[in-house]
Design a protein around this motif. Structure first.
Motif, PDB file in Angstrom:
ATOM      1  N   ALA A  25       1.551   6.661  -6.935  1.00 27.65           N
ATOM      2  CA  ALA A  25       0.440   7.501  -7.386  1.00 27.65           C
ATOM      3  C   ALA A  25       0.777   8.978  -7.252  1.00 27.65           C
ATOM      4  CB  ALA A  25      -0.820   7.165  -6.588  1.00 27.65           C
ATOM      5  N   ARG A  26       1.458   9.337  -6.149  1.00 30.08           N
ATOM      6  CA  ARG A  26       1.813  10.743  -5.948  1.00 30.08           C
ATOM      7  C   ARG A  26       2.941  11.151  -6.895  1.00 30.08           C
ATOM      8  NH1 ARG A  26       0.798  14.110  -1.433  1.00 30.08           N
ATOM      9  NH2 ARG A  26       0.665  16.216  -2.337  1.00 30.08           N
ATOM     10  N   THR A  27       3.844  10.237  -7.190  1.00 26.97           N
ATOM     11  CA  THR A  27       4.924  10.550  -8.133  1.00 26.97           C
ATOM     12  C   THR A  27       4.361  10.828  -9.524  1.00 26.97           C
ATOM     13  OG1 THR A  27       6.413   9.106  -6.858  1.00 26.97           O
ATOM     14  CG2 THR A  27       7.140   9.737  -9.066  1.00 26.97           C
ATOM     15  N   LEU A  28       3.291  10.141  -9.877  1.00 24.17           N
ATOM     16  CA  LEU A  28       2.660  10.357 -11.179  1.00 24.17           C
ATOM     17  C   LEU A  28       2.157  11.783 -11.355  1.00 24.17           C
ATOM     18  CD1 LEU A  28       0.624   7.067 -11.790  1.00 24.17           C
ATOM     19  CD2 LEU A  28       2.305   8.071 -13.363  1.00 24.17           C
ATOM     20  N   THR A  29       1.908  12.480 -10.263  1.00 23.98           N
ATOM     21  CA  THR A  29       1.400  13.855 -10.352  1.00 23.98           C
ATOM     22  C   THR A  29       2.511  14.872 -10.602  1.00 23.98           C
ATOM     23  OG1 THR A  29       1.569  14.294  -7.965  1.00 23.98           O
ATOM     24  CG2 THR A  29      -0.455  13.227  -8.745  1.00 23.98           C
ATOM     25  N   ILE A  30       3.768  14.419 -10.609  1.00 25.47           N
ATOM     26  CA  ILE A  30       4.898  15.307 -10.880  1.00 25.47           C
ATOM     27  C   ILE A  30       5.209  15.245 -12.372  1.00 25.47           C
ATOM     28  CG2 ILE A  30       7.301  15.868 -10.326  1.00 25.47           C
ATOM     29  CD1 ILE A  30       6.948  14.285  -7.716  1.00 25.47           C
ATOM     30  N   PRO A  31       5.298  16.357 -13.068  1.00 21.08           N
ATOM     31  CA  PRO A  31       5.602  16.327 -14.505  1.00 21.08           C
ATOM     32  C   PRO A  31       6.902  15.585 -14.782  1.00 21.08           C
ATOM     33  CG  PRO A  31       4.923  18.522 -13.851  1.00 21.08           C
ATOM     34  CD  PRO A  31       5.094  17.747 -12.583  1.00 21.08           C
ATOM     35  N   ASP A  32       6.876  14.732 -15.798  1.00 21.14           N
ATOM     36  CA  ASP A  32       8.104  14.065 -16.226  1.00 21.14           C
ATOM     37  C   ASP A  32       9.163  15.106 -16.571  1.00 21.14           C
ATOM     38  OD1 ASP A  32       7.044  11.578 -15.967  1.00 21.14           O
ATOM     39  OD2 ASP A  32       6.974  11.106 -18.104  1.00 21.14           O
TER      40      ASP A  32
ATOM     41  N   GLN B 214      15.721   9.428   0.467  1.00 23.43           N
ATOM     42  CA  GLN B 214      14.474   8.897   1.009  1.00 23.43           C
ATOM     43  C   GLN B 214      13.701   9.954   1.788  1.00 23.43           C
ATOM     44  OE1 GLN B 214      15.921   5.379   3.110  1.00 23.43           O
ATOM     45  NE2 GLN B 214      15.229   4.071   1.448  1.00 23.43           N
ATOM     46  N   MET B 215      14.410  10.777   2.561  1.00 21.12           N
ATOM     47  CA  MET B 215      13.731  11.852   3.294  1.00 21.12           C
ATOM     48  C   MET B 215      13.023  12.805   2.336  1.00 21.12           C
ATOM     49  SD  MET B 215      15.982  13.157   6.518  1.00 21.12           S
ATOM     50  CE  MET B 215      17.541  13.274   5.665  1.00 21.12           C
ATOM     51  N   ALA B 216      13.741  13.219   1.292  1.00 22.96           N
ATOM     52  CA  ALA B 216      13.145  14.147   0.330  1.00 22.96           C
ATOM     53  C   ALA B 216      11.946  13.511  -0.361  1.00 22.96           C
ATOM     54  CB  ALA B 216      14.195  14.574  -0.695  1.00 22.96           C
ATOM     55  N   TYR B 217      12.093  12.259  -0.772  1.00 21.33           N
ATOM     56  CA  TYR B 217      11.025  11.568  -1.492  1.00 21.33           C
ATOM     57  C   TYR B 217       9.806  11.348  -0.601  1.00 21.33           C
ATOM     58  CZ  TYR B 217       8.878   8.174  -4.677  1.00 21.33           C
ATOM     59  OH  TYR B 217       8.023   7.523  -5.532  1.00 21.33           O
ATOM     60  N   LYS B 218      10.044  11.009   0.636  1.00 18.10           N
ATOM     61  CA  LYS B 218       8.943  10.808   1.578  1.00 18.10           C
ATOM     62  C   LYS B 218       8.165  12.105   1.783  1.00 18.10           C
ATOM     63  CE  LYS B 218       6.639   8.655   4.921  1.00 18.10           C
ATOM     64  NZ  LYS B 218       5.617   7.648   4.598  1.00 18.10           N
ATOM     65  N   CYS B 219       8.875  13.207   1.952  1.00 21.03           N
ATOM     66  CA  CYS B 219       8.213  14.502   2.150  1.00 21.03           C
ATOM     67  C   CYS B 219       7.339  14.877   0.956  1.00 21.03           C
ATOM     68  CB  CYS B 219       9.254  15.600   2.373  1.00 21.03           C
ATOM     69  SG  CYS B 219      10.086  15.528   3.971  1.00 21.03           S
ATOM     70  N   ILE B 220       7.785  14.519  -0.237  1.00 22.47           N
ATOM     71  CA  ILE B 220       7.089  14.915  -1.456  1.00 22.47           C
ATOM     72  C   ILE B 220       5.924  13.985  -1.781  1.00 22.47           C
ATOM     73  CG2 ILE B 220       7.376  15.101  -3.972  1.00 22.47           C
ATOM     74  CD1 ILE B 220      10.295  15.997  -3.317  1.00 22.47           C
ATOM     75  N   THR B 221       6.077  12.693  -1.484  1.00 20.63           N
ATOM     76  CA  THR B 221       5.090  11.724  -1.961  1.00 20.63           C
ATOM     77  C   THR B 221       4.139  11.184  -0.897  1.00 20.63           C
ATOM     78  OG1 THR B 221       6.670   9.894  -1.665  1.00 20.63           O
ATOM     79  CG2 THR B 221       6.604  10.978  -3.832  1.00 20.63           C
ATOM     80  N   SER B 222       4.609  11.026   0.335  1.00 20.46           N
ATOM     81  CA  SER B 222       3.726  10.403   1.332  1.00 20.46           C
ATOM     82  C   SER B 222       4.090  10.843   2.746  1.00 20.46           C
ATOM     83  CB  SER B 222       3.809   8.871   1.235  1.00 20.46           C
ATOM     84  OG  SER B 222       5.155   8.430   1.280  1.00 20.46           O
ATOM     85  N   PRO B 223       4.088  12.159   3.002  1.00 26.21           N
ATOM     86  CA  PRO B 223       4.577  12.655   4.292  1.00 26.21           C
ATOM     87  C   PRO B 223       3.758  12.222   5.502  1.00 26.21           C
ATOM     88  CG  PRO B 223       3.501  14.407   3.062  1.00 26.21           C
ATOM     89  CD  PRO B 223       3.635  13.249   2.126  1.00 26.21           C
TER      90      PRO B 223
ATOM     91  N   HIS C  89       0.839  -1.207   0.000  1.00 22.96           N
ATOM     92  CA  HIS C  89       0.000   0.000   0.000  1.00 22.96           C
ATOM     93  C   HIS C  89       0.874   1.257   0.000  1.00 22.96           C
ATOM     94  CE1 HIS C  89      -2.282   3.293   1.943  1.00 22.96           C
ATOM     95  NE2 HIS C  89      -3.276   2.828   1.185  1.00 22.96           N
ATOM     96  N   ALA C  90       1.946   1.233   0.795  1.00 20.15           N
ATOM     97  CA  ALA C  90       2.861   2.381   0.840  1.00 20.15           C
ATOM     98  C   ALA C  90       3.493   2.610  -0.524  1.00 20.15           C
ATOM     99  CB  ALA C  90       3.938   2.149   1.903  1.00 20.15           C
ATOM    100  N   GLU C  91       3.846   1.527  -1.201  1.00 19.98           N
ATOM    101  CA  GLU C  91       4.410   1.644  -2.549  1.00 19.98           C
ATOM    102  C   GLU C  91       3.405   2.253  -3.517  1.00 19.98           C
ATOM    103  OE1 GLU C  91       6.169  -1.150  -6.194  1.00 19.98           O
ATOM    104  OE2 GLU C  91       5.426  -2.081  -4.350  1.00 19.98           O
TER     105      GLU C  91
END
Length: 600
Positions: free
Chosen positions: A227-234, A294-303, A220-222
């Motif tokens: 899903a949140r990464t998909l909202t960031i423009p390529d 990982q810290m940066a990615y967590k803050c952006i995608t699933s804080p 589920h975390a994955e």
């Protein structure tokens, strides 16, 4: 859906989700209650965690977010060292190897394999900061050997029997053995708490149900992170910043360059061009490079998704060659390992600002601003070593709100500052003042958070060390926002202040009774044009003392009476009108690649 997944009870899964969080929180609480040093029980410089039999993170009780990768890598290193078939109930493994944990030698990590009916079902782990592990007390270190006792991966306990030889070696190499032994026992208590509570969870719901639930929670975390990464423009996004210097080559900047690639539901954070490891003690091991990402990615995608587990990072790739300041190799010194990583995270946010301006913050003060000190306590005639918890400072503003003030830097997330009363009761110091630093937050439509100004007076002779960075690399603003104040250090000898240091690193300052030192943390960067900040908000900042009347006029174009706090509306309109007419162009931050094509 697989047959195994279809058989999972969603109610049990949610109970397990909250159960593993409760386990790591109780580990955390028991450690705090039994530790001997303030840096653990007040500052919370530690992390507790549960891990799968393979060493993947199930849940961590946050003290330091950056430990998430270091703890997991340490568990995996212990598995590789001993082999799972050689692990037995009653074993406890220990190490403080900086190149495994990614941090410095002060972080002792204890790991206990958890068995249920003879089957390995996971690991309970605790990484915590000891106040002393031997080595040099003050000044600069330039290799790991001068930084203290190195404990390789060893058995602290073998099937219930304590390795007394190891205990004796540790005791002989630390300056205050009773405190070190107290913290050791507290960590053992923490990992045993994790074992007991995790086994109770298994006994209640069944081993297969609990392990199946953990797998589902990670999946589920994955899915949420993807899903949140998909909202960031390529695209490809780049940014750079710098550290003031490494404490050896004074004034020589240390470049921090990052590259972020977004492709569909996956992100790559490339740290190849972060500076090579330095001579001073600001390096960290390879685990930290991954921890930064990982810290940066967590803050952006699933804080706000809990528990924090490795499922959330399956869609993240990290590129980090060995030998950089966040992936250093032996014998690089690591004593102040935590200083550079937080600027790496800051710079990742800076890179992504053009793509997701609503999800990142401007630059923050990005340093712990700790001030270790030692001497002889005249009240007890005993040697002491002390270390204030993180001072806290200003965080960057968001697109939608002001930055927070007096908050610990992101690398140490959940750690706390030290209560003045505790420090004054235990050590010969007196805090003359401890307050928000006016005008430290960067001006903007949304203002950066404020830093802290603290002056500490020595009541007897002592030696103070500060190793603060980001004095010259001030917290940057976004979208036209101004930079915040940098971190500052000053020393008062007698009645005269000395603040003309080339940086904020005062590695050895000998103070007499009555002398003092000042730590002033930086503020956060602002977001947006300061001239668009509502006049009423600027006037309220002046009334609160956050912004001076002079800065209100100079930075925001708002004329406020410093006594009555009344706004001169006509003067303000004239001033803002003039500035708007000559407003400079905004400089874009970061570099964007192509945007993702819209789906048909």
């Amino acid at each position: 859906m697989t047959s195994a997944a279809s058989k999972l009870d969603p109610v049990v899964t949610e109970i397990v989700r909250n159960g593993v969080i409760a386990v790591t929180e109780e580990m955390k609480t028991n450690l705090m209650r039994t530790a001997y040093n303030m840096i653990i029980y007040e500052a919370l410089d530690f992390t507790t965690g549960l891990f799968t039999p393979e060493g993947d993170t199930v849940s961590i009780g946050i003290g330091l977010p950056s430990f998430i990768r270091g703890m997991s890598n340490t568990v995996k290193a212990k598995i590789a060292h001993f082999g799972r078939h050689n692990m037995k109930p009653g074993d406890i493994y220990v190490t403080n190897d900086a190149y495994t944990t990614g941090s410095h030698l002060y972080h002792m990590t204890f790991t206990l394999p958890v068995f249920h009916e003879g089957t390995l079902v996971g690991f309970s782990c605790c990484m915590a900061h000891w106040i002393d592990v031997g080595g040099t007390l003050g000044g600069m270190t330039t290799d790991i050997y001068s930084e203290g006792l190195q404990v390789p991966i060893l058995k602290y306990q073998d099937q219930g029997k304590v390795n007394q030889d190891l205990v004796d070696i540790i005791r002989l190499n630390v300056r205050i053995p009773n405190r070190a032994m107290g913290d050791l026992r507290a960590q053992v208590t923490a990992v045993k708490t994790g074992e007991r509570r995790f086994l109770q969870l298994i006994e209640r719901y069944g081993r297969d149900a609990v392990q199946g639930a953990i797998s589902a929670i990670m999946d589920h975390a994955e899915a949420a992170a993807r899903a949140r990464t998909l909202t960031i423009p390529d695209g490809t996004y780049e940014a750079e910043s710098f550290m003031d210097d490494d404490g050896v080559d004074i004034g020589r900047r240390v470049p921090i360059r990052v590259r972020v690639v977004v492709a569909g539901d996956e992100m790559t954070i490339d740290l190849t061009n972060v500076a090579r490891q330095v001579r001073g003690f600001y390096n960290s091991g390879p685990s930290t490079a991954y921890g930064c990402a990982q810290m940066a990615y967590k803050c952006i995608t699933s804080p706000t998704d809990y528990p924090i587990n490795d499922g959330a990072f399956r869609s993240l790739k990290v590129i980090s060659p060995k030998g950089t300041v966040v992936s250093a190799v032996r014998p690089a010194p690591m004593r102040l390992w935590m200083t550079y990583p937080m600027t790496v995270v800051d710079t990742v946010f800076k890179a992504l600002a053009p793509a997701i301006p609503d999800r990142v913050i401007a630059g923050h003060h990005a340093d712990l601003l700790t001030s270790p000190f030692h001497g002889i306590n005249p009240r007890t005639s005993e040697f002491f070593i002390a270390n204030w918890g993180p001072l806290g400072g200003g965080w960057g503003a968001k697109r939608s709100e002001d930055g927070v003030s007096a908050t610990v830097c992101m690398n140490d997330g959940d750690t706390h500052n030290s209560p003045i009363e505790q420090a004054e009761a235990k050590y010969p110091v007196l805090v003359e003042h401890y307050r928000l630093a006016q005008d430290s937050g960067g001006a903007g439509r949304h203002r950066g958070g404020l830093g802290i100004d603290r002056v500490v007076r020595a009541r007897s002779p002592m030696t103070v060390n500060t190793q603060v960075d980001r004095s010259h690399c001030r917290p940057w603003g976004l979208d036209g926002g101004r930079e915040g104040a940098g971190n500052q250090v000053a020393i008062r000898l007698g009645t005269k202040w000395k603040d003309d240091f080339p940086n904020a690193k005062v590695l050895v300052a000998h103070l007499k009774g009555g002398d003092a030192y000042r730590m002033r943390s930086g503020g956060g960067g602002g977001y947006g044009d300061p001239r668009t900040r509502p006049v009423a908000a600027v006037a309220e900042d002046v009334r609160q003392g956050y912004v001076s009347a002079r800065a209100a006029r100079a930075d925001y174009g708002v004329v406020v009476d410093p006594v009555s706090f009344a706004v001169d509306e006509k003067a303000t309109q004239r001033l803002r009108g003039r500035r708007a007419a000559g407003r400079p162009k905004r400089v874009p931050i970061g570099k964007t690649g192509r945007k993702r094509a819209k789906k048909a």
